[in-house]
Write a protein that holds these residues in place. Structure first.
Motif, mmCIF file in Angstrom:
data_model
loop_
_atom_site.group_PDB
_atom_site.id
_atom_site.type_symbol
_atom_site.label_atom_id
_atom_site.label_comp_id
_atom_site.label_asym_id
_atom_site.label_seq_id
_atom_site.Cartn_x
_atom_site.Cartn_y
_atom_site.Cartn_z
ATOM 1 N N ARG A 10 0.722 -1.152 -0.119
ATOM 2 C CA ARG A 10 -0.248 0.224 -0.007
ATOM 3 C C ARG A 10 0.835 1.356 -0.030
ATOM 4 N N THR A 11 0.973 1.857 -1.170
ATOM 5 C CA THR A 11 1.870 2.880 -1.184
ATOM 6 C C THR A 11 1.381 4.287 -1.872
ATOM 7 N N LEU A 12 -0.009 4.038 -2.139
ATOM 8 C CA LEU A 12 -0.757 5.354 -2.757
ATOM 9 C C LEU A 12 -1.390 6.169 -1.923
ATOM 10 N N GLY A 13 -1.415 7.291 -1.802
ATOM 11 C CA GLY A 13 -1.985 8.376 -1.298
ATOM 12 C C GLY A 13 -3.441 8.838 -2.224
ATOM 13 N N VAL A 14 -4.229 9.751 -1.646
ATOM 14 C CA VAL A 14 -5.336 10.535 -2.599
ATOM 15 C C VAL A 14 -4.852 10.950 -3.637
ATOM 16 N N GLY A 15 -3.656 11.839 -3.455
ATOM 17 C CA GLY A 15 -3.330 12.670 -4.685
ATOM 18 C C GLY A 15 -2.866 11.596 -5.644
ATOM 19 N N ASP A 16 -2.033 10.473 -5.242
ATOM 20 C CA ASP A 16 -1.349 9.550 -6.404
ATOM 21 C C ASP A 16 -2.819 8.814 -6.948
ATOM 22 N N ALA A 17 -3.687 8.625 -6.292
ATOM 23 C CA ALA A 17 -4.849 7.853 -6.765
ATOM 24 C C ALA A 17 -5.798 8.760 -7.747
ATOM 25 N N VAL A 18 -5.893 9.993 -7.379
ATOM 26 C CA VAL A 18 -6.488 10.811 -8.390
ATOM 27 C C VAL A 18 -5.805 11.129 -9.397
ATOM 28 N N VAL A 19 -4.437 11.082 -9.460
ATOM 29 C CA VAL A 19 -3.717 11.289 -10.782
ATOM 30 C C VAL A 19 -3.757 9.804 -11.415
ATOM 31 N N ILE A 20 -3.807 8.943 -10.930
ATOM 32 C CA ILE A 20 -3.990 7.587 -11.879
ATOM 33 C C ILE A 20 -5.374 7.634 -12.495
ATOM 34 N N GLY A 21 -6.513 7.925 -11.738
ATOM 35 C CA GLY A 21 -7.619 8.225 -12.304
ATOM 36 C C GLY A 21 -7.729 9.096 -13.715
ATOM 37 N N LEU A 22 -7.077 10.166 -13.286
ATOM 38 C CA LEU A 22 -7.034 11.203 -14.372
ATOM 39 C C LEU A 22 -6.275 10.767 -15.412
ATOM 40 N N GLY A 23 -5.161 10.138 -15.331
ATOM 41 C CA GLY A 23 -4.235 9.615 -16.472
ATOM 42 C C GLY A 23 -5.146 8.574 -17.215
ATOM 43 N N SER A 24 -6.171 7.776 -16.625
ATOM 44 C CA SER A 24 -7.007 6.754 -17.399
ATOM 45 C C SER A 24 -8.041 7.742 -18.080
ATOM 46 N N MET A 25 -8.454 8.672 -17.635
ATOM 47 C CA MET A 25 -9.594 9.489 -18.150
ATOM 48 C C MET A 25 -9.074 10.446 -19.375
ATOM 49 N N VAL A 26 -8.526 11.502 -18.865
ATOM 50 C CA VAL A 26 -7.885 12.474 -19.601
ATOM 51 C C VAL A 26 -6.986 11.968 -20.509
ATOM 52 N N GLY A 27 -7.205 11.212 -21.187
ATOM 53 C CA GLY A 27 -6.177 10.637 -22.312
ATOM 54 C C GLY A 27 -6.686 10.638 -23.746
ATOM 55 N N ALA A 28 -6.487 9.521 -24.453
ATOM 56 C CA ALA A 28 -6.710 9.790 -25.731
ATOM 57 C C ALA A 28 -8.259 9.975 -26.220
ATOM 58 N N GLY A 29 -9.060 9.231 -25.200
ATOM 59 C CA GLY A 29 -10.518 9.424 -25.517
ATOM 60 C C GLY A 29 -10.934 10.774 -26.095
#
Length: 414
Positions: A10-29
């Motif tokens: 378990r290494t991810l905090g709220v900021g990291d989790a939000v960034v990973i979610g954004l990296g998935s969404m605000v992408g090529a779509g």
């Protein structure tokens, strides 16, 4: 269940989790989905975006509640198994793995098309190999790379919005919200645009790798979704104001065409780079999510048990990541996956239908069940509003998964 000593770190905090979610969404779509959505809905594009956002919000709230209660890798595969039964969990996991594997190949080929169109397949395979190696090195490296990618993509999208809205070519009259494509066109556009929202599931599938999941996940998922919605709305309005629904529907590279029409052709190469970087970010997060769901299903015996092994040093499901990377690389090298976006949307909507059905069981209070019901109905409606070929292929692949589950159960009993 995970065996002792095989849990992820378990290494991810709220900021990291939000960034990973954004990296998935605000992408090529957002670089690719606006054109097909405009062709389907015409002037109803913004209505389609609103419908997709409502369904995504319901899915996000259901996923957040479930992820806080079941903070393990696998996402809806785990929720369906625990709340509805083994079959529904399996169906969700199968939908996710198959649909998102197609998405991985599509994102890899998007990278190739923008970086070196003449060698798109070779570049796609190289991108898959490189990002699989990054994921193999552990979550800290993946989170740091995703943060850089998100920053670059948001800067490019902000430039597009400022250039378009500030140009003489911008006309607010082109934003007239109507339904020139009919109700069916609006729903089809929503289904296609949902592809660009679906990345927040990556936060839930990483539930075993976040700190204090009961607090982190319910905060990270709606935050990431909210930021993505604001970005998408701003970009859609800006591009529509310059190209209009007809011009947007004809555009093969909508954002590049928009800045060119706005009178700033020098920004086109920047947009192309941004699209390639965005596709890399989506591919990175997609491989993460698929490998974690593969890990969870392997732990339960639905996939080969060797895929459940966790690396003793890096604390990642390294065999699952290598297997997913190999399959995606093979697809990217040999298959034209332009039609895979619709198929992927069908699989992901099926996945979230199970998530909403699972969340419905958490409480008997009518108010608490409203969001899961809206989400479930929305997922089913959008899935069957997709292009007919996507629906037929998606249903057939889900049928294959159901048949495999039945054969496996029969072998156990005999």
């Amino acid at each position: 269940m995970a065996q002792s000593g095989s849990e992820l770190r378990r290494t991810l905090g709220v900021g990291d989790a939000v960034v990973i979610g954004l990296g998935s969404m605000v992408g090529a779509g957002i670089f690719a989905a606006l054109g097909p959505a405009a062709r389907a809905a015409g002037s109803g594009l913004l209505l389609g975006l609103a419908v997709a956002a409502v369904v995504a919000y319901c899915n996000a709230m259901s996923s957040a509640r479930l992820a806080a209660l079941y903070p393990a890798s696998g996402g809806t595969y785990v929720y369906g198994r625990e709340r509805l039964g083994a079959f529904w969990g399996y169906l969700a996991g199968w939908s996710f793995i198959v649909g998102k594997t197609a998405s991985c190949a599509a994102m890899a080929l998007t990278v190739g098309a923008y970086v070196w169109p003449g060698q798109a397949h070779a570049v796609a395979v190289g991108a898959v190999v490189a990002l699989t190696a990054v994921n193999y090195g552990g979550m800290h490296k993946s989170a740091r790379l995703t943060r850089v990618i998100v920053s670059v993509v948001l800067a490019v999208l902000a430039s597009v919005v400022v250039v378009c809205l500030g140009s003489d070519a911008s006309d607010a009259g082109r934003l007239d919200v109507g339904v020139s494509g009919g109700a069916g066109g609006v729903l089809q556009a929503a289904g296609l645009l949902f592809f660009a929202f679906a990345g927040y599931a990556r936060i839930a599938t990483l539930g075993e790798e976040v700190r204090d999941p009961a607090r982190t996940i319910p905060r990270a998922i709606p935050t990431a979704l909210g930021v993505a919605l604001v970005v998408y709305a701003a970009v859609a309005v800006a591009v529509l104001s310059v190209l209009g629904p007809e011009g947007l529907g004809r555009a093969s590279a909508p954002l590049a065409d928009a800045v060119r029409t706005a009178g700033v052709p020098g920004l086109v190469p920047v947009v192309r780079v941004g699209a390639a970087v965005a596709a890399l970010g989506s591919l990175l997060a997609l491989i993460l999510g698929v490998s974690r769901t593969t890990l969870a299903m392997a732990r339960d015996g639905h996939l080969p048990g060797a895929l459940a092994e966790v690396h003793p040093r890096f604390q990642v499901p390294h065999r699952a990541e290598l297997a997913v990377g190999a399959v995606v690389a093979a697809l990217a090298a040999t298959v034209d996956v332009r039609g895979a976006i619709g198929f992927s949307s069908f699989g992901v909507l099926a996945y979230y239908a199970v998530a909403n059905a699972s969340a419905w069981t958490l409480s008997s209070a009518p108010a608490a069940r409203l969001v899961p019901v809206v989400g479930l109905v929305g997922c089913v409606t959008l899935a069957f509003a997709l292009p007919a070929l996507s629906v037929v292929v998606g249903a057939a692949v889900l049928g294959v998964g159901v048949a495999a589950y039945g054969v496996r159960g029969w072998r156990r009993t005999t």
